[in-house]
Each structure stands twice: as C-alpha cells, then as structure tokens.
Design an enzyme around this catalytic site. Structure first.
Site, PDB file in Angstrom:
ATOM      1  CG  ASP A 172      -5.953  -2.632  -4.415  1.00 13.67           C
ATOM      2  OD1 ASP A 172      -6.796  -1.895  -3.848  1.00 13.67           O
ATOM      3  OD2 ASP A 172      -4.736  -2.495  -4.254  1.00 13.67           O
TER       4      ASP A 172
ATOM      5  CB  SER B 173      -0.945  -0.048   1.196  1.00 15.85           C
ATOM      6  OG  SER B 173      -1.973   0.884   1.054  1.00 15.85           O
TER       7      SER B 173
ATOM      8  CG  HIS C  12      -5.335  -2.495  -0.361  1.00 17.76           C
ATOM      9  ND1 HIS C  12      -4.657  -2.013  -1.457  1.00 17.76           N
ATOM     10  CD2 HIS C  12      -4.848  -1.795   0.707  1.00 17.76           C
ATOM     11  CE1 HIS C  12      -3.805  -1.062  -1.063  1.00 17.76           C
ATOM     12  NE2 HIS C  12      -3.901  -0.914   0.229  1.00 17.76           N
TER      13      HIS C  12
END
Ligand SMILES: *[C@@H]1O[C@H](CO)[C@@H](O)[C@H](O)[C@H]1NC(C)=O
Ligand SMILES: *[C@@H]1O[C@H](CO)[C@@H](O)[C@H](O)[C@H]1NC(C)=O
Ligand SMILES: *[C@@H]1O[C@H](CO)[C@@H](O)[C@H](O)[C@H]1NC(C)=O
Ligand SMILES: *[C@@H]1O[C@H](CO)[C@@H](O)[C@H](O)[C@H]1NC(C)=O
Ligand SMILES: *[C@@H]1O[C@H](CO)[C@@H](O)[C@H](O)[C@H]1NC(C)=O
Ligand SMILES: *[C@@H]1O[C@H](CO)[C@@H](O)[C@H](O)[C@H]1NC(C)=O
Ligand SMILES: *[C@@H]1O[C@H](CO)[C@@H](O)[C@H](O)[C@H]1NC(C)=O
Length: 730
Positions: free
Chosen positions: A651, A568, A683
């Site tokens: 995602d 991320s 994600h």
C-alpha cells in the site's frame, strides 16, 4: 441492559440464504456485456476461483438478447479482449495471449461466434509485451483499423518483459517527485497506445475474407515527451477512442509540462490513426478552444458517430481529483471550438455514449448512492437538467442498440451482475439476466434485503443504507455493524463488491448501517467539497448523529453490542473514533489501511490529494494536517476499544508504517489488538486466498466482541484460518 433477543435467532442463521465469505469469493465474476451490431447477442467474459483447485478459470459466453439464454463461446484461456468486427454480426477479433514465435508477445486472431473453436485463424503477430484492450473500426476498403496498448521504453519501442535484460543491481534512482504509485515503483517504461491495420484479402471459396497485419504498429503517443495512456493504475480502454471512420485516435494523458505527483491536470490528444502526425492537445493550455480557467483532469474521449466531434469530461481544478466533471464537445474542423453542455448540472458523470443519430448523449453518473443513466441533447444549454431513464443499482457499462434502446450491465447490493435493456423514454424494458437467480451461492438474495433512511447530520440531511441479515424479523434484535466508507470523496452505493460486501457482513447476524456523511460523492458538490479541511469535524459529527438516530429509531438494532469498521479514509475515521467519545459506543473496531500519525501523510504518492484535502503544502499549512490527528496524546489516552488493524505492505497510498505505529500504541496501552499484514497486497486485498483470511479475521474479530460468535453456530471465528499467530506475550 437490553436483552439478547437476537439470541433466539441463532437457529435461523444456520438456514439457507446467508452468503459466506467462501461463497462470495468463489461466485462467478462477470464482465460487461457487449452487443453485436444487430443487437441480437452480447459477448461477456467470466472468471471464477475454486478453493478445491486453488486456481481461477475464465471463459467467454454469449447472452441471447431475446431469450436471456447464455451459451459458452470458448473455454480457451489464451483468448482475451474479444471485440465484434463492425461489419458483421458474428465475426470477432481478439488477442491471443500465446505467441508461437515471440516469447512475451501476443497474436491477433479472428473467429466466428457461430463456431468459435472451429473457425479461428491467426491474422498477425505482435512482438510487443503484454498488449491489452483492443478496439476495431471497419473502413470503407474493408480493412480493419485497431488500437492496442503496451508498455514502452522512452524511445517509443514496445517493452517486452520476457525479453528484457535483468539489471545487475536492484537500485532505483529518482530525480522527480513521482517515485511510486498505488503498488508500483515507477520505472523508465510507461503505457502507450499503438495503432495497426489488418488489410483485407478476399480468398476463393465462399468469398471468405482473410486479413493480414501490414507493416509495424505505430506508437501514437511517442511524438510528445511525457505523454502516457492509459493512465495507471486504473486507466483502461476508456482512456482512448478510435473514430468510427478509422481516421483518428483520441486519448487522455496527464499534462506533460507539469510534475505528475502534485497535479491532476490532463488533456485530450488527437492524432491520425496512421501516426503520420504528432498528437495535439485539443484542450491544453495553448489550444485555441480551451475553456477559460478549466485545468483539471480530462477523461472519457468519445467520437461522434460521424467522426466529426469528440465528447469528453473535464474537471476545473488543477489538483482536485473529486472536482465536478463537466461534459465538453470539441469540433474537429478549422475552428476547433469547444462547447460545454449542461454546465450547471450538479452531478459528476463518469462515462459518455453518443446516440446512433449523433443528436444526443447518454451519461452514466453517480446519483444519490446509485449510478443512473441520463440523456441530454447535443446542444444542451448551461441550465439544462438531464433526465434519468434508469434507476436502481449501479451501471458498469452500457451500449446503444440498433433500435435506439440501451443494453446495460450493472449490479446492486443484492445481485452481482444484471443485464437489462432500457428505453430512453420509458426506462427499463426487460431484465435479461440477474446473478441472484442463477448463481447457487447468491440464492435467496433480493431487493428486500436492503433499505435506506435519511437523518439530520451536522449541517444537512444525510443518506444511509441499511442491509438486513437473512430471515430478518423486525420484532427481533440484531447488533449494529457500522460501516464507514473511504475517499473521503466516495460513497456507499447500491452496488455489488467482492470487498466490503454488505450482505456477507450482515449475514453473520448484523444489521449493517452504511451512511454517506460529509465528503460523500453523488449528492452534489456542496456535500463533497465540505470535507476540505474538515476530516475529523463534520463527518465525525454526522456519524455520531447517525449512531444516535439508529439507537433512537430502530428497535431491531442493538447498539449496545455494536461494532464499526472502515478502510482507507474509513480507516482513518475508525482511528479517530477510537480516540473520541464515539469509540466508547462500540464493542470492537476494525481499521483497514487508515492513516494514524498526522505528519505521516506526506509519505503518500499522490501529493495532489493531501494538498487539496488539507488546503496547502505540508510545510506552509502544517496546522491543517495536524488538526485531526488520531495520534495526538489526548486522543491516544482515550484508546480502549478492542481493535483489529489490517495494513498491507504494497500500500503506497498509506505506507505500512501507519499500521505499525498504531499497533505499537494499542499494544503498549494494553488495548486488545491484532495486526494483520499481507506482504503482497496493495490498498485492496485481491488474492482470493488472502481475501478468505481477511474475511475470517475481520468477521472473526467483530463476531467475538459483539457476541455473535457465541450465538450463531455458523458464525466465522478467529480460529477459522490456518495461518499461525505470532504471539510472544509473557
Ligand atoms: C466449457 O467448459 C464447460 C464446463 O467444463 C463445458 O460444459 C462446456 O461444454 C465447455 N464449452 C466449450 C465451448 O468448450
Ligand atoms: C492461440 O495461439 C496459439 C499459438 O499460436 C494457438 O496454438 C492456439 O490455437 C490459439 N488459440 C486461439 C483460441 O486462438
Ligand atoms: C529503445 O530502447 C531499448 C532499451 O534501451 C532498446 O532495447 C531498443 O533497442 C531501443 N529501440 C530503438 C529503436 O532504438
Ligand atoms: C509541485 O512540484 C514542483 C516540483 O516538482 C514544484 O515546483 C511546484 O511548486 C509544486 N506545486 C505545488 C502546488 O506545490
Ligand atoms: C429516475 O430517478 C428517480 C429517482 O431520482 C426515480 O424515482 C425514477 O424512477 C427514475 N426514472 C426512471 C425512468 O427510471
Ligand atoms: C458540526 O460539527 C462541528 C464539529 O464537530 C461542531 O462544532 C458543530 O457544533 C456541529 N454543528 C451542528 C449543527 O451540529
Ligand atoms: C483554503 O485556503 C485558502 C487560501 O489560503 C482560503 O481562502 C480558503 O478559505 C481555505 N479553505 C478552507 C476550506 O479552509
């Protein structure tokens, strides 16, 4: 060149004590322990995956709070959301996921924990679709008031997926900016909380109580357009509360009058349990008691024991998801006042519990890379400094006991589940359970696996965890594994996780260094807020300084064979490091779901996030978005460190095109690189079979380039997976 002293350790890697990806994935996963009213036993659920059957099983257990002994309650997988029935110590209400009459519906059942499978009985059918969390409140009459939630249509009718007609076309049409969220495309159905009553009837022998579901359930959010609770994707039963007297329900909903994609504003609503009136926002823009200038996200409404007050948390900023949460108390009388408590305390609590006497509140908050419980009186002034009465690890749930103590469920870097009691004055009194002592796959883990240090960062002192491999010996050398967390408003905490588990990485033969640079939460507002408009500056500089500190101060860490990984925001930072001098210090990089092309940020679903972090809209403030662009030519020209990219197709936070763009560039530039994609993951990689491949590829990639693969015969390698590699290289 430093010598490979850690080669000598090869034989000790093999010995017991190392936790493998398989062990991590198949270890039991336990949920919160919920005590019965007298505090003698606690209920909890467990799930466990098996690579033999390729399936999960789940069950419910009881933990004896005197002896710490665990016994199975039931193995029946149709049982979920078991809650204690307030008035007794052994009766439980639960959702049975099989409905004999209505496909896709559920049933409410009551049973007795002393003979669960022998004494259960159905109390009512719910035609709703998938109903999750429940909660009960005994009333004077002995009736049971409860709340449940389900998906509903716009007209307030519960949505049942099994009974819904399949549309002929797959088209989706949108007229407002919230198109998708997390891993889901928005549809016309949304979450709503419903209330219901089980009426008590005394039957003949032994005065055994029977209950029956009277009348339909009431949709409590339907009265106001655009209300939704719990708030997806992570909302749960902490988004609403039923008052102890059974009269009221309080819930959180995003502000119905604002576009959802570019605001975080949300309010707490109050509604009678019987649904006789529309819900009313207690802290909305037009509510009489709303504190001046407070417009941010509201959360965790909790009624006081006397049902007269509601404590809740709220942020100030209308579009900043990591703003500080302040504790407020609303009084349900004609004056509708709201007071703030310990307003100047530089911490952001995430959960609230009242003490049984209603005189104090217990808050769970992130605090210096742990989560600790803090106590404060219900009349605390602005400058009151709450004091903590727990310390290590993180707290995932807590409940007050009859004797005034608290039952805590938590975890730490070295144990996946701990349950202990804590006294508000004396702190932790008794550890009842710790998974590392019970689960064979966690055997050997202990608090001595973990240490921490501080170093001088860009503008302030920075904290970092350090996690050792098994049989760690300071006289030896181990390659560095540099861990970069996401957020950027987040932290590496003293917690257990089935993703990015520190020990699983360390146990391949690394020392894991996990710093909390600028942007991290739990160390006060200043460190968190300084990330705004600074994505690639302060934190990058903090990380360089961390790396130098490690090189200069820890002889047992081999930085010449170091590797780095992050997801991320941590994935963005890896991509940024690849195109900057720090990238040349690592033998390999792994970026999971990171941003690459600066301008692509506008394709995210949570616009409030980028508009806060880059301080304005995409068009009015484009320079902010482009300032730290890993895809800028001058950075791409520096790319040369082998990199594994992981990007999953569901995602929607950072769409798959980010990973594809990065892979195209690395391949055309001839940098050793591999792309790992999961079409069905968001994600996070959650499916156990996918998680195993993820670990094999990530660890295999790091182990190949750090040299660990050659020296630890038990190390994971890139060949461990059975997934075929697509390679048309000439
Ligand atoms: C549940 O399953 C376990 C393991 O198969 C077994 O030992 C136990 O007796 C079962 N318990 C109940 C209450 O059915
Ligand atoms: C769940 O419901 C089904 C269908 O009504 C029933 O056969 C089963 O015994 C129930 N199980 C439990 C544990 O409530
Ligand atoms: C609500 O809308 C759904 C979907 O259009 C429909 O099936 C249902 O009958 C409606 N309920 C009422 C009470 O009108
Ligand atoms: C949020 O989006 C709406 C349109 O849906 C727009 O009118 C408003 O100006 C936007 N807010 C910000 C802060 O950009
Ligand atoms: C409170 O936290 C501090 C660290 O900030 C710790 O040293 C102390 O032991 C904690 N207090 C209790 C009672 O656990
Ligand atoms: C902090 O980082 C910035 C950007 O990398 C740099 O210009 C500045 O010199 C650093 N400050 C210190 C005190 O290291
Ligand atoms: C954000 O923008 C505002 C107004 O445009 C400005 O005053 C503020 O300094 C900016 N903040 C940062 C961190 O750049």
């Amino acid at each position: 060149m430093r010598s490979f002293q850690w080669l000598a350790l090869a034989s000790t890697f093999v010995s017991a004590g190392a936790i493998t990806p398989e062990q991590l994935i198949t270890a039991p996963r336990r949920d919160q322990a919920v005590p019965n009213p007298s505090g003698e036993v606690a209920l909890f659920s467990t799930s466990q995956y098996s690579f033999d059957t390729h399936a999960s099983s789940s069950w419910w257990s009881l933990l004896d709070l005197n002896s710490g002994k665990v016994s199975r309650l039931t193995n029946d997988s149709s049982v979920s959301e078991v809650v204690w029935l307030g008035s007794t110590d052994s009766n439980v209400l639960y959702i049975n996921n099989t409905n004999a009459q209505i496909p896709g519906g559920v049933e409410l059942w009551i049973s007795n924990t002393e003979d669960f499978d022998g004494s259960y009985s159905v109390q009512g059918c719910i035609s709703a679709g998938f109903v999750l969390w429940s909660q009960d409140s005994g009333t004077k009459s002995g009736d049971i008031h409860f709340v449940v939630y389900s998906q509903t249509y716009g007209n307030g009718t519960a949505y049942n997926e099994k009974l819904a007609a399949t549309p002929l076309s797959s088209a989706r049409i949108y007229d407002s900016i919230y198109v998708r969220h997390w891993d889901t495309w928005l549809t016309t159905t949304f979450n709503a909380v419903f209330s219901g009553t089980l009426k008590k009837k005394i039957t003949g022998q032994g005065g055994k109580s029977r209950f029956s579901l009277t009348g339909p359930l009431h949709n409590l959010v339907a009265g106001v357009k655009n209300l939704e609770t719990p708030y997806p994707p992570f909302g749960d039963s902490s988004d609403y509360d039923l008052s102890p007297n059974g009269k009221w329900v309080a819930f959180k909903s995003k502000a119905p009058e604002l576009p959802q994609a570019n605001h975080t504003a949300s309010y707490i609503y109050l509604v009678p349990h019987d649904g006789s009136e529309k819900p009313v926002a207690i802290n909305g823009p037009k509510s009489p008691g709303t504190p001046h200038g407070v417009r941010g996200d509201s959360s965790s409404p909790v009624f006081s024991p006397d049902s007269d007050q509601i404590a809740y948390l709220q942020m100030k900023d209308i579009a900043y998801e990591a703003d500080r949460r302040t504790l407020y108390v609303y009084t349900i009388d004609s004056k509708k006042t709201i007071s703030s408590l310990a307003k100047n305390w530089d911490r952001s609590p995430s959960a609230i519990k009242w003490t049984p006497d209603g005189q104090s509140l217990i808050l769970n908050t992130e605090d210096k890379a742990r989560q600790r419980l803090f106590l404060l009186p219900a009349d605390a002034g602005d400058d009151f400094k709450p004091h903590n009465f727990t310390d290590g690890g993180v707290v995932s749930a807590y409940y007050t006991l009859k004797n005034g103590d608290v039952l805590v469920t938590g975890s730490a870097i070295w144990t996946s589940w701990t349950v202990y009691t804590a006294n508000l004055k004396k702190g932790v009194t008794k550890t009842l359970f710790s998974a590392n002592k019970v689960d064979s796959s966690l055997k050997g883990l202990s608090s001595s696996d973990v240490d921490e240090f501080h170093f001088k960062g860009n503008w302030t002192d920075i904290h970092s965890w350090i996690v050792y491999p098994p049989n760690f010996d300071k006289a030896q050398k181990y390659p560095l594994l540099f861990y970069i967390h996401g957020g950027p408003q987040g932290s590496w905490a003293d917690s257990w996780s089935s993703r990015w588990n520190y020990k699983v990485f360390a146990d391949q033969g690394y020392v894991v260094v996990a710093p909390n640079p600028t942007g991290s939460t739990g160390f006060g507002d200043k460190l968190t807020d300084a990330i705004q408009n600074n994505w690639g500056s302060y934190p990058y500089d903090d990380l360089v300084k961390c790396w130098e500190h490690v090189r200069d101060n820890f002889d047992y860490i081999d930085t010449d064979h170091g590797v780095a990984a992050g997801a991320s925001y941590g994935g963005f930072m890896i991509n940024w490091i690849q195109g900057n001098p720090l990238g040349r210090k690592f033998k390999a990089l792994v970026s999971h779901d990171g941003t690459f092309v600066a301008d692509a940020k506008v394709s995210t679903e949570e616009l409030w996030f980028i508009e806060h972090d880059f301080n304005g809209t995409f068009w009015a403030n484009r320079d902010n978005y482009r300032r730290w662009d890993p895809s800028a030519p001058e950075h791409i020209r520096q790319f040369s460190t082998p990199q594994l990219i992981i990007h999953s197709s569901k995602d929607y936070r950072l769409p798959i095109s980010e990973g594809l763009s990065l892979f195209n560039v690395l391949q055309e530039r001839g940098v050793p690189s591999r792309l790992l994609n999961f079409p069905d993951e968001n994600h996070w990689v959650l499916n156990p079979e996918n998680s195993l491949v993820w670990h094999q590829q990530v660890l295999g990639w790091l182990n190949r380039y750090s040299g660990v693969e050659k020296h630890n015969p038990k190390a994971v390698t890139l060949d461990d997976t059975k997934v075929p590699v697509v390679d048309y290289n000439p």
